[in-house]
Scaffold this motif. Structure first.
Motif, PDB file in Angstrom:
ATOM      1  N   MET A 285     -13.960 -44.948  37.773  1.00 20.30           N
ATOM      2  CA  MET A 285     -14.051 -46.344  37.332  1.00 20.30           C
ATOM      3  C   MET A 285     -15.522 -46.730  37.277  1.00 20.30           C
ATOM      4  O   MET A 285     -16.269 -46.445  38.210  1.00 20.30           O
ATOM      5  CB  MET A 285     -13.289 -47.260  38.292  1.00 20.30           C
ATOM      6  N   ALA A 286     -15.948 -47.350  36.192  1.00 18.76           N
ATOM      7  CA  ALA A 286     -17.347 -47.745  36.052  1.00 18.76           C
ATOM      8  C   ALA A 286     -17.445 -48.947  35.131  1.00 18.76           C
ATOM      9  O   ALA A 286     -16.601 -49.157  34.261  1.00 18.76           O
ATOM     10  CB  ALA A 286     -18.193 -46.585  35.509  1.00 18.76           C
ATOM     11  N   GLY A 287     -18.510 -49.738  35.345  1.00  9.50           N
ATOM     12  CA  GLY A 287     -18.758 -50.877  34.470  1.00  9.50           C
ATOM     13  C   GLY A 287     -17.678 -51.927  34.572  1.00  9.50           C
ATOM     14  O   GLY A 287     -16.976 -52.043  35.565  1.00  9.50           O
ATOM     15  N   ASN A 288     -17.521 -52.703  33.516  1.00 13.94           N
ATOM     16  CA  ASN A 288     -16.545 -53.792  33.529  1.00 13.94           C
ATOM     17  C   ASN A 288     -15.433 -53.585  32.504  1.00 13.94           C
ATOM     18  O   ASN A 288     -14.867 -54.535  31.987  1.00 13.94           O
ATOM     19  CB  ASN A 288     -17.237 -55.139  33.287  1.00 13.94           C
ATOM     20  N   ARG A 289     -15.104 -52.322  32.213  1.00 14.11           N
ATOM     21  CA  ARG A 289     -13.966 -52.044  31.349  1.00 14.11           C
ATOM     22  C   ARG A 289     -12.687 -52.575  31.992  1.00 14.11           C
ATOM     23  O   ARG A 289     -12.605 -52.749  33.203  1.00 14.11           O
ATOM     24  CB  ARG A 289     -13.834 -50.545  31.100  1.00 14.11           C
ATOM     25  N   ALA A 290     -11.658 -52.786  31.184  1.00 11.86           N
ATOM     26  CA  ALA A 290     -10.450 -53.453  31.673  1.00 11.86           C
ATOM     27  C   ALA A 290      -9.641 -52.593  32.635  1.00 11.86           C
ATOM     28  O   ALA A 290      -9.144 -53.081  33.650  1.00 11.86           O
ATOM     29  CB  ALA A 290      -9.579 -53.862  30.489  1.00 11.86           C
ATOM     30  N   TYR A 291      -9.464 -51.299  32.340  1.00  9.02           N
ATOM     31  CA  TYR A 291      -8.643 -50.428  33.182  1.00  9.02           C
ATOM     32  C   TYR A 291      -7.295 -51.090  33.489  1.00  9.02           C
ATOM     33  O   TYR A 291      -6.938 -51.330  34.636  1.00  9.02           O
ATOM     34  CB  TYR A 291      -9.360 -50.085  34.489  1.00  9.02           C
ATOM     35  N   ARG A 292      -6.514 -51.328  32.453  1.00 14.56           N
ATOM     36  CA  ARG A 292      -5.258 -52.068  32.602  1.00 14.56           C
ATOM     37  C   ARG A 292      -4.068 -51.180  32.978  1.00 14.56           C
ATOM     38  O   ARG A 292      -3.051 -51.681  33.451  1.00 14.56           O
ATOM     39  CB  ARG A 292      -4.939 -52.814  31.306  1.00 14.56           C
ATOM     40  N   ARG A 293      -4.147 -49.870  32.744  1.00 13.04           N
ATOM     41  CA  ARG A 293      -3.042 -48.980  33.084  1.00 13.04           C
ATOM     42  C   ARG A 293      -3.557 -47.579  33.361  1.00 13.04           C
ATOM     43  O   ARG A 293      -4.651 -47.211  32.929  1.00 13.04           O
ATOM     44  CB  ARG A 293      -1.982 -48.948  31.983  1.00 13.04           C
TER      45      ARG A 293
END
Length: 252
Positions: free
Chosen positions: A67-75
């Motif tokens: 996980m990095a930055g401010n991406r959504a990572y929704r699923r």
């Protein structure tokens, strides 16, 4: 290995800082700036290449950033595609509530769990979801509190705090070792937190002391060697890249 078990059993793993340097922000991706050489040295290539001896005692691999930055990572999905964890949200009394939806594609069974995060409207501070490199558990960033859930059954397998809810602080980089045993996180306020999944506890905390202000939400990068002998952080502030390396101090 007995020595490694003793190391991880300590209340706080002792590390010393062996490298700290500021560079103009690299044009290349941060994950391309750092690599492990065959002889165990760390190669840093941010314009001019440098090789740093980080005291590795055996051939190891580096962790994987999940996980990095401010991406959504929704699923996120299990490696075989059978299990899915998805983030859903609902408006309630002027606040946005966040829920986890766990689905077993083989049986159709669905599990739900409410997160603690409640925000006024949609926000970049919304929870995020990813999965450990080996696929044994999902990782949920619940406003800076990291929650771990077993992939197949969504059972609680750990929780620890990296950033503070309801502040501007966020988790900006998160990595786990290939065997899913260790997780290391970096916050915008320059805190490093190392968590042992098997022992379900934090084993190391350090705030980076460089001349920069708080790190930008992106880009950022953090790595740990699989045997926990070195931690490497990369953070950017005001177009300046800060690289810091911490080396484990053996007490045996």
């Amino acid at each position: 290995m007995l020595i490694l078990r003793l190391r991880l059993g300590a209340l706080r793993m002792p590390y010393k800082q062996v490298f700290a340097h500021l560079y103009p922000q690299a044009d290349r991706l941060l994950e391309e700036c750092v690599s492990l050489l065959a002889d165990g040295r760390l190669n840093i290539d941010c314009g001019a290449a440098e090789q740093i001896d980080i005291g590795l005692t055996e051939s190891v691999s580096l962790s994987k950033v999940v996980m990095a930055g401010n991406r959504a990572y929704r699923r996120a999905f299990s490696p075989d595609g059978r299990y899915q964890l998805e983030l859903d949200f609902y408006e309630h009394s002027g606040l946005t509530e966040y829920w986890l939806i766990h689905t077993d594609a083989a049986t159709g069974r669905v599990r739900r769990a409410k997160l603690n995060t409640e925000l006024p409207g949609l926000s970049l501070a919304a929870p995020r979801i990813t999965i450990a490199p080996g696929g044994s558990y999902f990782i949920v960033d619940d406003s800076g509190v990291l929650r771990l859930y077993s992939t197949a059954h969504m059972a609680d397998v750990g929780v620890f705090q990296v950033a503070f809810p309801n502040t501007e602080n966020t988790v900006i980089a998160l990595a786990a070792t290939p065997d899913d045993r260790l997780i290391v996180a970096l916050s915008m306020w320059k805190d490093i937190v190392l968590y042992d999944v098997g022992q379900r506890r934090v084993v190391f905390v350090r705030q980076i002391r460089d001349s920069l202000g708080w790190y930008d939400s992106q880009p950022a990068h953090i790595l740990i060697t699989q045997n926990a002998e070195a931690i490497v952080s990369l953070g950017v502030s005001d177009s300046t890249l800060s690289i810091n390396i911490f080396q484990f101090l053996s007490l045996i």
